[in-house]
Design an enzyme around this catalytic site. Sequence first.
Site, PDB file in Angstrom:
ATOM      1  N   LYS A  22      38.410  47.701  49.536  1.00  0.00           N
ATOM      2  CA  LYS A  22      38.836  48.710  48.548  1.00  0.00           C
ATOM      3  C   LYS A  22      38.162  48.461  47.202  1.00  0.00           C
ATOM      4  O   LYS A  22      37.610  49.367  46.580  1.00  0.00           O
ATOM      5  CB  LYS A  22      40.348  48.676  48.356  1.00  0.00           C
ATOM      6  CG  LYS A  22      40.834  49.444  47.114  1.00  0.00           C
ATOM      7  CD  LYS A  22      42.331  49.388  46.944  1.00  0.00           C
ATOM      8  CE  LYS A  22      42.849  48.249  46.163  1.00  0.00           C
ATOM      9  NZ  LYS A  22      42.682  48.357  44.702  1.00  0.00           N
ATOM     10  N   ASN A  23      38.198  47.204  46.732  1.00  0.00           N
ATOM     11  CA  ASN A  23      37.703  46.903  45.382  1.00  0.00           C
ATOM     12  C   ASN A  23      36.184  46.837  45.290  1.00  0.00           C
ATOM     13  O   ASN A  23      35.638  46.618  44.221  1.00  0.00           O
ATOM     14  CB  ASN A  23      38.361  45.626  44.862  1.00  0.00           C
ATOM     15  CG  ASN A  23      39.844  45.857  44.624  1.00  0.00           C
ATOM     16  OD1 ASN A  23      40.302  47.004  44.611  1.00  0.00           O
ATOM     17  ND2 ASN A  23      40.593  44.791  44.459  1.00  0.00           N
ATOM     18  N   CYS A 117      50.188  50.272  34.965  1.00  0.00           N
ATOM     19  CA  CYS A 117      50.779  50.455  36.299  1.00  0.00           C
ATOM     20  C   CYS A 117      51.853  49.407  36.487  1.00  0.00           C
ATOM     21  O   CYS A 117      52.156  48.656  35.570  1.00  0.00           O
ATOM     22  CB  CYS A 117      49.708  50.367  37.368  1.00  0.00           C
ATOM     23  SG  CYS A 117      49.195  48.677  37.691  1.00  0.00           S
ATOM     24  N   ARG A 122      47.564  46.922  31.286  1.00  0.00           N
ATOM     25  CA  ARG A 122      46.165  47.159  31.686  1.00  0.00           C
ATOM     26  C   ARG A 122      45.368  47.938  30.645  1.00  0.00           C
ATOM     27  O   ARG A 122      44.924  49.060  30.891  1.00  0.00           O
ATOM     28  CB  ARG A 122      46.119  47.826  33.047  1.00  0.00           C
ATOM     29  CG  ARG A 122      46.950  46.999  34.052  1.00  0.00           C
ATOM     30  CD  ARG A 122      46.784  47.325  35.440  1.00  0.00           C
ATOM     31  NE  ARG A 122      45.495  46.937  35.951  1.00  0.00           N
ATOM     32  CZ  ARG A 122      45.161  47.132  37.221  1.00  0.00           C
ATOM     33  NH1 ARG A 122      46.033  47.682  38.030  1.00  0.00           N
ATOM     34  NH2 ARG A 122      43.981  46.795  37.678  1.00  0.00           N
ATOM     35  N   ASP A 306      45.250  39.024  43.523  1.00  0.00           N
ATOM     36  CA  ASP A 306      45.614  40.002  44.551  1.00  0.00           C
ATOM     37  C   ASP A 306      46.158  39.349  45.814  1.00  0.00           C
ATOM     38  O   ASP A 306      46.592  40.049  46.729  1.00  0.00           O
ATOM     39  CB  ASP A 306      44.404  40.879  44.908  1.00  0.00           C
ATOM     40  CG  ASP A 306      43.926  41.707  43.723  1.00  0.00           C
ATOM     41  OD1 ASP A 306      42.801  42.228  43.777  1.00  0.00           O
ATOM     42  OD2 ASP A 306      44.682  41.803  42.735  1.00  0.00           O
ATOM     43  N   ARG A 398      47.797  52.557  49.637  1.00  0.00           N
ATOM     44  CA  ARG A 398      46.749  52.666  48.633  1.00  0.00           C
ATOM     45  C   ARG A 398      45.569  51.740  48.950  1.00  0.00           C
ATOM     46  O   ARG A 398      44.440  52.020  48.610  1.00  0.00           O
ATOM     47  CB  ARG A 398      47.283  52.279  47.238  1.00  0.00           C
ATOM     48  CG  ARG A 398      48.132  53.312  46.528  1.00  0.00           C
ATOM     49  CD  ARG A 398      48.334  52.897  45.065  1.00  0.00           C
ATOM     50  NE  ARG A 398      47.101  52.311  44.556  1.00  0.00           N
ATOM     51  CZ  ARG A 398      47.075  51.253  43.737  1.00  0.00           C
ATOM     52  NH1 ARG A 398      48.199  50.678  43.342  1.00  0.00           N
ATOM     53  NH2 ARG A 398      45.921  50.765  43.320  1.00  0.00           N
TER      54      ARG A 398
HETATM   55  C1  EPZ Z   1      40.294  44.641  39.408  1.00  0.00           C
HETATM   56  O1  EPZ Z   1      41.096  45.314  38.435  1.00  0.00           O
HETATM   57  C2  EPZ Z   1      40.934  44.956  40.759  1.00  0.00           C
HETATM   58  N1  EPZ Z   1      40.932  46.382  40.981  1.00  0.00           N
HETATM   59  C3  EPZ Z   1      42.364  44.439  40.787  1.00  0.00           C
HETATM   60  O2  EPZ Z   1      42.894  44.660  42.094  1.00  0.00           O
HETATM   61  C4  EPZ Z   1      42.350  42.942  40.535  1.00  0.00           C
HETATM   62  O3  EPZ Z   1      43.669  42.471  40.450  1.00  0.00           O
HETATM   63  C5  EPZ Z   1      41.629  42.639  39.205  1.00  0.00           C
HETATM   64  O4  EPZ Z   1      40.309  43.215  39.214  1.00  0.00           O
HETATM   65  C6  EPZ Z   1      41.480  41.142  38.970  1.00  0.00           C
HETATM   66  O5  EPZ Z   1      40.836  40.533  40.015  1.00  0.00           O
HETATM   67  C7  EPZ Z   1      39.790  46.978  41.422  1.00  0.00           C
HETATM   68  O6  EPZ Z   1      38.753  46.385  41.568  1.00  0.00           O
HETATM   69  C8  EPZ Z   1      39.874  48.430  41.721  1.00  0.00           C
HETATM   70  P1  EPZ Z   1      40.356  43.181  35.133  1.00  0.00           P
HETATM   71  P2  EPZ Z   1      40.618  45.430  36.897  1.00  0.00           P
HETATM   72  O7  EPZ Z   1      39.704  44.160  34.225  1.00  0.00           O
HETATM   73  O8  EPZ Z   1      39.175  45.702  36.849  1.00  0.00           O
HETATM   74  C9  EPZ Z   1      42.956  42.445  31.174  1.00  0.00           C
HETATM   75  C10 EPZ Z   1      44.476  45.287  43.731  1.00  0.00           C
HETATM   76  O9  EPZ Z   1      45.608  44.874  44.028  1.00  0.00           O
HETATM   77  N2  EPZ Z   1      42.037  43.441  30.556  1.00  0.00           N
HETATM   78  O10 EPZ Z   1      39.572  42.021  35.578  1.00  0.00           O
HETATM   79  O11 EPZ Z   1      41.528  46.376  36.233  1.00  0.00           O
HETATM   80  C11 EPZ Z   1      43.891  43.122  32.185  1.00  0.00           C
HETATM   81  O12 EPZ Z   1      44.996  43.719  31.573  1.00  0.00           O
HETATM   82  C12 EPZ Z   1      44.067  45.484  42.258  1.00  0.00           C
HETATM   83  O13 EPZ Z   1      43.613  45.580  44.572  1.00  0.00           O
HETATM   84  C13 EPZ Z   1      42.106  43.659  29.197  1.00  0.00           C
HETATM   85  O14 EPZ Z   1      42.909  43.053  28.489  1.00  0.00           O
HETATM   86  O15 EPZ Z   1      40.930  43.945  36.404  1.00  0.00           O
HETATM   87  C14 EPZ Z   1      44.261  41.970  33.090  1.00  0.00           C
HETATM   88  O16 EPZ Z   1      45.311  41.256  32.547  1.00  0.00           O
HETATM   89  C15 EPZ Z   1      45.178  45.226  41.303  1.00  0.00           C
HETATM   90  N3  EPZ Z   1      41.279  44.586  28.653  1.00  0.00           N
HETATM   91  C16 EPZ Z   1      42.972  41.148  33.108  1.00  0.00           C
HETATM   92  O17 EPZ Z   1      42.215  41.517  31.959  1.00  0.00           O
HETATM   93  C17 EPZ Z   1      40.371  45.297  29.412  1.00  0.00           C
HETATM   94  O18 EPZ Z   1      39.637  46.148  28.876  1.00  0.00           O
HETATM   95  C18 EPZ Z   1      42.124  41.366  34.363  1.00  0.00           C
HETATM   96  O19 EPZ Z   1      41.735  42.715  34.441  1.00  0.00           O
HETATM   97  C19 EPZ Z   1      40.315  45.063  30.798  1.00  0.00           C
HETATM   98  C20 EPZ Z   1      41.151  44.114  31.349  1.00  0.00           C
END
Ligand code: EPZ
Length: 426
Positions: A22-23, A117, A122, A306, A398
Amino acid sequence: MEGFQVKGGEKLKGQVRLQGAKNAVLPILAAALLPEEGETVIRDCPEIRDADAMTGILGKLGCVCSRRGAELRLNNRGLRHWEMPDELSKQIRSSIFLLGPILGRMRRATVTYPGGCEIGLRPIDLHLKGLRALGVRILEEGGVIHCEGGGMRSGPVYFDYPSVGATENVMMAAALLPGLTTIHNAAREPEIEDLQGFINAMGGCVRGAGTQVIEVEGVKKLRGVSYAPIPDRIVGGTLLCAAAVTGGEIILANACPRHMIPVSEKLKEMGCRILQETDRLILKAPDRLKAFSQLQTQPHPGFPTDMQAQMLAASCLAEGTSVIVENVFENRLSHVADLCRMGADIRVSGRTAVVRGVKALTGARVTARDLRGGAALVIAALAAQGESVVGHIALVDRGYAHLEDALNALGACVRRVKTDTIDPSE
Ligand code: EPZ
C-alpha cells in the site's frame, strides 16, 4: 457496517503470497501523473480502499484509470486540473502526495489540508517547507493551500525530521525540474527506494534512496511504464504475528526479507524460528511466546510504527512483561482498550504501554479504531478462546486486500459479517 467474525484457537499453517505494498502504491499512483506520454500499468496493485480513493482523485483531475483485478491502467493525457477535489482529498491522507507531481507537471496546485486522522494530528509543515525550498510560493488561507510554481528551481532541501511523505513529495516535484535537487535527512523506508525505482523506470534520474541523502537530477520528460511495487512488509509482518500467537508455521511467498528485518528480529526474540530465502520467509512459532524486553518505534531502519499494534497484540500472550514505546505518532495506542476487553493486562502511560503476558485471551465484540489497530484485534481474536467479532473493518480494508481470504488460506476461521457496530469516529 461490516465486521470479521473470528473463531479463535486454530493454528495457522501453510503458504500465502504477499500483496503489493500500500505505502509503495500510493506515492507511485501520484507519480504516475508526471509522464506526458505513454500509459502507466501498475501490476500487483492491491485491491484496497486507499488505492481506490487515490484513483478516484486522479479521475477527477482528468486521468483515465481502469482496473482488472490487481492490474491498474492509468492514462493522464487528459490531466488538466490542478485543484484537488476537497471531498475526495479529505477521505485519504495520502492525497497530499499529489501536491509534488501536480506542481512538477503543471507548476501550480490548490489543495485543502488533508486533516488529521485517528493516529495523530499529522501536520504537513515539512512538505510545505520542502516545496518552498524548491521556490514554490505557498499561500495558506481558510484551510486551502494555493501553490504557485512559476519560479520553481532545483537545489538543496533539508528536513528537520525524515518524513516519508515529505521526502516522496519533494522527489516527485523535482523529477522534471532542471538541475540537481539534494534532499538531506531524507526518509529511508523501502517504499522510498521503490518510488525511486518507478521514477527511473519512467526515464527519471534519482539516486541515493534508502540513504539519508537523495539526489534528483531533473529530466525534460518522463514516459508511462509497466511497473510492479514491492511486496507489503506490513501485511507480511501482520501475518507473521498471526502465526506466532496461534503457535503456527507459515510461509510468506513474494516477500522481501531485507525489508522485514526489524519485525523478524523481534519475533526471534519472542522465540520464533525464522528462515529467510530470496523471496520467501518461513516462521515456526514456539508453544508459547516469550516477552521482548523493549520495542521503540522509529523511522526505518528502526522498528516500524505500522507494526506496533500487531506486536503489542502478540505480546499479550507472551510469557513475561513487554514495554512498547510509540515514538512516531502521538495517538496510536487506541487498540489497547479493546485488547483489555479480551482479557489482556496492559497499562498505558503517555506513549508507553507495559504489557504483562496472560495465559489466555477470551473472545469478545471489539471495534477497529484505525487500520493497524484493527489488524491487531484480528490477531488477538485468532488466538482467543471462543468467538470474537471485530467491527468497523472498513478501516482494515483500507490497507489489507481481502484479509479474511489470506487468513482462511492458512487454516483460520474468519467470516465477513454485517454488524450493528456504530462507526467510532461518528
Ligand atoms: C507514511 O505516512 C505511511 N503512510 C504511514 O503508514 C507510516 O506510519 C508513516 O509513513 C511512518 O512510517 C504512507 O506511506 C501512505 P511521516 P506519512 O510523514 O508520510 C510528523 C499505515 O498504517 N510530520 O513520516 O504521513 C507526523 O505527524 C500508515 O500504513 C510532521 O510533523 O508519515 C508523524 O508524527 C499510517 N510534519 C511523523 O512526522 C510533516 O510535514 C511521521 O510522519 C510530516 C510529518
